[in-house]
Design a protein around this motif. Structure first.
Motif, PDB file in Angstrom:
ATOM      1  N   GLN A  50     -10.241   2.429   6.097  1.00  0.00           N
ATOM      2  CA  GLN A  50      -9.102   2.672   7.057  1.00  0.00           C
ATOM      3  C   GLN A  50      -9.581   3.150   8.395  1.00  0.00           C
ATOM      4  O   GLN A  50     -10.140   4.210   8.290  1.00  0.00           O
ATOM      5  CB  GLN A  50      -8.158   3.482   6.697  1.00  0.00           C
TER       6      GLN A  50
ATOM      7  N   HIS B  42       2.790  -0.501   4.406  1.00  0.00           N
ATOM      8  CA  HIS B  42       1.940   0.570   4.093  1.00  0.00           C
ATOM      9  C   HIS B  42       2.850   1.669   4.287  1.00  0.00           C
ATOM     10  O   HIS B  42       3.435   2.145   5.221  1.00  0.00           O
ATOM     11  CB  HIS B  42       0.872   0.656   5.289  1.00  0.00           C
TER      12      HIS B  42
ATOM     13  N   LEU C 232      -9.240  -1.661   7.051  1.00  0.00           N
ATOM     14  CA  LEU C 232      -7.767  -1.816   7.409  1.00  0.00           C
ATOM     15  C   LEU C 232      -7.917  -1.043   8.868  1.00  0.00           C
ATOM     16  O   LEU C 232      -8.214   0.072   8.838  1.00  0.00           O
ATOM     17  CB  LEU C 232      -7.007  -1.036   6.332  1.00  0.00           C
TER      18      LEU C 232
ATOM     19  N   GLU D 112      -9.067   6.898   4.953  1.00  0.00           N
ATOM     20  CA  GLU D 112      -9.481   6.659   6.325  1.00  0.00           C
ATOM     21  C   GLU D 112     -10.911   7.337   6.456  1.00  0.00           C
ATOM     22  O   GLU D 112     -11.472   8.459   5.872  1.00  0.00           O
ATOM     23  CB  GLU D 112      -8.586   7.504   7.060  1.00  0.00           C
TER      24      GLU D 112
ATOM     25  N   THR E 125      -7.925   0.851  -3.848  1.00  0.00           N
ATOM     26  CA  THR E 125      -7.831   2.247  -3.027  1.00  0.00           C
ATOM     27  C   THR E 125      -8.293   1.987  -1.622  1.00  0.00           C
ATOM     28  O   THR E 125      -9.084   1.322  -1.048  1.00  0.00           O
ATOM     29  CB  THR E 125      -8.621   3.513  -3.242  1.00  0.00           C
ATOM     30  N   VAL E 126      -7.258   2.848  -0.738  1.00  0.00           N
ATOM     31  CA  VAL E 126      -7.852   2.819   0.818  1.00  0.00           C
ATOM     32  C   VAL E 126      -7.778   4.295   1.179  1.00  0.00           C
ATOM     33  O   VAL E 126      -6.931   4.974   0.960  1.00  0.00           O
ATOM     34  CB  VAL E 126      -6.791   1.809   1.562  1.00  0.00           C
TER      35      VAL E 126
ATOM     36  N   ILE F  41     -11.288   0.064   0.323  1.00  0.00           N
ATOM     37  CA  ILE F  41     -10.849  -0.517   1.617  1.00  0.00           C
ATOM     38  C   ILE F  41     -11.193   0.656   2.799  1.00  0.00           C
ATOM     39  O   ILE F  41     -10.737   1.855   2.226  1.00  0.00           O
ATOM     40  CB  ILE F  41      -9.396  -0.917   2.075  1.00  0.00           C
TER      41      ILE F  41
ATOM     42  N   ARG G  71      -3.082   4.546  -1.395  1.00  0.00           N
ATOM     43  CA  ARG G  71      -3.607   5.155  -0.244  1.00  0.00           C
ATOM     44  C   ARG G  71      -3.722   6.613  -0.466  1.00  0.00           C
ATOM     45  O   ARG G  71      -2.982   7.168  -1.224  1.00  0.00           O
ATOM     46  CB  ARG G  71      -2.864   4.713   0.932  1.00  0.00           C
TER      47      ARG G  71
ATOM     48  N   ILE H 230       0.859  -1.170  -0.037  1.00  0.00           N
ATOM     49  CA  ILE H 230      -0.156   0.119  -0.146  1.00  0.00           C
ATOM     50  C   ILE H 230       1.066   1.251   0.021  1.00  0.00           C
ATOM     51  O   ILE H 230       1.848   1.269   0.827  1.00  0.00           O
ATOM     52  CB  ILE H 230      -0.715  -0.113   1.377  1.00  0.00           C
TER      53      ILE H 230
ATOM     54  N   LYS I 151     -17.404  -4.015   3.043  1.00  0.00           N
ATOM     55  CA  LYS I 151     -15.987  -3.419   2.766  1.00  0.00           C
ATOM     56  C   LYS I 151     -14.745  -3.800   3.418  1.00  0.00           C
ATOM     57  O   LYS I 151     -14.957  -4.004   4.699  1.00  0.00           O
ATOM     58  CB  LYS I 151     -15.960  -2.002   2.425  1.00  0.00           C
TER      59      LYS I 151
ATOM     60  N   ALA J 195     -14.170   4.370  -1.885  1.00  0.00           N
ATOM     61  CA  ALA J 195     -12.961   3.677  -1.636  1.00  0.00           C
ATOM     62  C   ALA J 195     -13.143   2.179  -1.700  1.00  0.00           C
ATOM     63  O   ALA J 195     -14.328   1.688  -1.367  1.00  0.00           O
ATOM     64  CB  ALA J 195     -12.305   4.054  -0.029  1.00  0.00           C
TER      65      ALA J 195
END
Ligand code: PEP
Ligand code: MN
Length: 345
Positions: free
Chosen positions: A182, A296, A205, A164, A161-162, A180, A126, A98, A202, A178
């Motif tokens: 976070q 990451h 993370l 938050e 993609t990830v 993933i 990310r 990532i 989903k 997104a």
């Protein structure tokens, strides 16, 4: 569960413990020694762990046999969990690489970073659109516009993609853009947020809190899993310590420690763990050697102008050099790095 009584318990104390166990619908097995008495209880341990049996007069210790996390445990699911995100497998020998900027700052710069990290071997992009900043005056992220840019970059370069999510009210929005979700270190024990992402389907993370134990991390994963979302990737990102020459203290032992107890994949974030570009490559390699399911890493084309976490960003050339070292190491330890094949760059 095993209940250890204090030395020389009275008959009344023993009787009281047995009555409480019977009230809970469970069966006690009593074992009396010369001075010690222990009571084994077979049954729903989760139910028992919720009871404050230690508060009963004459009880010295209550020892669980099972772990307090169930769905996250290896006892529940023996084989490593393998997640698949747009063709990129994570766990069970497949590494998540990532990379991307701390914050999404604009379309042109994210596209450039995405292209460069993909070319170097990253398989997940990310970028933060909602940033948990220590100061309310620091850049807070582009919000929905940032998510739109992240999704466009992911589509353009064929990378999942990830991003938050900081608040239960943002879950629906971030989930729309997104691949993933976070959960940041500061929110690892935001239980409402954990439940909310647990209600999505989903991958999540989940980053370790800066003062959370490995058990706390696994209990937080349990919140997500218990809502029916079985796709959780854990992330070790360093914990607070007395050492002040690094941003945090990377706890690499958390990797094999988690792997012994849980089937969930665990990756390592050497960027937030060290806060220092000169230390990130060594720690990324060490993470893979320790058995991590990926890394990451924050990458920026111009760290001195980055709106968030510039001082810890690798420039794309540094990231590419790290990947040149990481690839043969991954092969040596029998790991593979998937690429998302749908859109060739
Ligand atoms: C991040 O990934 O940008 C971040 C804020 O990380 P952490 O929650 O680990 O501090
Ligand atoms: Mn960051």
């Amino acid at each position: 569960m095993i209940i250890v009584l204090k030395p020389n318990p009275t008959d009344a104390q023993i009787e009281h413990v047995l009555e409480r166990i019977a009230e809970l619908g469970l069966t006690p097995h009593i074992s009396r020694g010369v001075s010690r008495t222990i009571i084994g209880v077979i049954g729903d341990e989760q139910k028992l762990q919720a009871e404050p049996l230690q508060a009963i007069d004459g009880v010295e210790a209550v020892l669980p046999i099972l772990k307090p996390f169930k769905l996250a445990s290896r006892e529940f699911h023996e084989a490593d969990s393998v997640l698949e995100i747009k063709g990129v497998r994570v766990g069970g020998g497949h590494l998540a690489i990532i990379a991307g900027p701390c914050a999404i700052e604009g379309e042109a710069i994210l596209f450039e970073i995405a292209e460069r990290v993909k070319a170097a071997g990253a398989n997940i992009l990310r970028g933060g659109a909602f940033k948990p900043r220590t100061s309310p005056y620091s850049f807070q992220g582009l919000g929905e516009e940032g998510l739109r840019i992240l999704q466009a970059a992911g589509d353009r370069f064929g990378m999942p993609t990830v991003s938050e999510v900081m608040d239960p009210r943002q879950v629906e929005l971030v989930n729309r853009y997104a691949d993933i979700l976070q959960i940041g270190a500061r929110n690892m024990q935001n239980f409402d947020l954990l439940r909310e992402v647990g209600r999505t389907r989903k991958p999540v993370l989940l980053k370790r809190g800066m003062s959370a134990t490995v058990k706390d991390l696994l209990m937080s994963a349990e919140y997500v899993l218990s809502e029916g979302n079985r796709q959780v990737i854990l992330c070790e990102r360093g914990v607070r310590s007395f050492e002040d020459s690094t941003r945090n203290m990377l706890d690499l032992s958390a990797v094999p420690n988690v792997k012994g107890q849980s089937h969930l994949p665990i990756i390592v974030d050497p960027s937030h763990a060290t806060g220092r570009p000169d230390l990130i490559p060594a720690m990324a390699l060490a993470a893979i050697a320790a058995g991590a399911d990926g890394v990451h890493v924050e990458v920026h084309t111009c760290p001195e102008k980055a709106l968030s976490d510039g001082p810890q960003a690798l420039v794309p050339e540094q990231f590419a050099r790290l990947m040149d070292q990481l690839r043969p190491l991954a092969e040596l330890v029998g790991r593979t790095i998937d690429t998302c094949e749908s859109v060739p760059v």
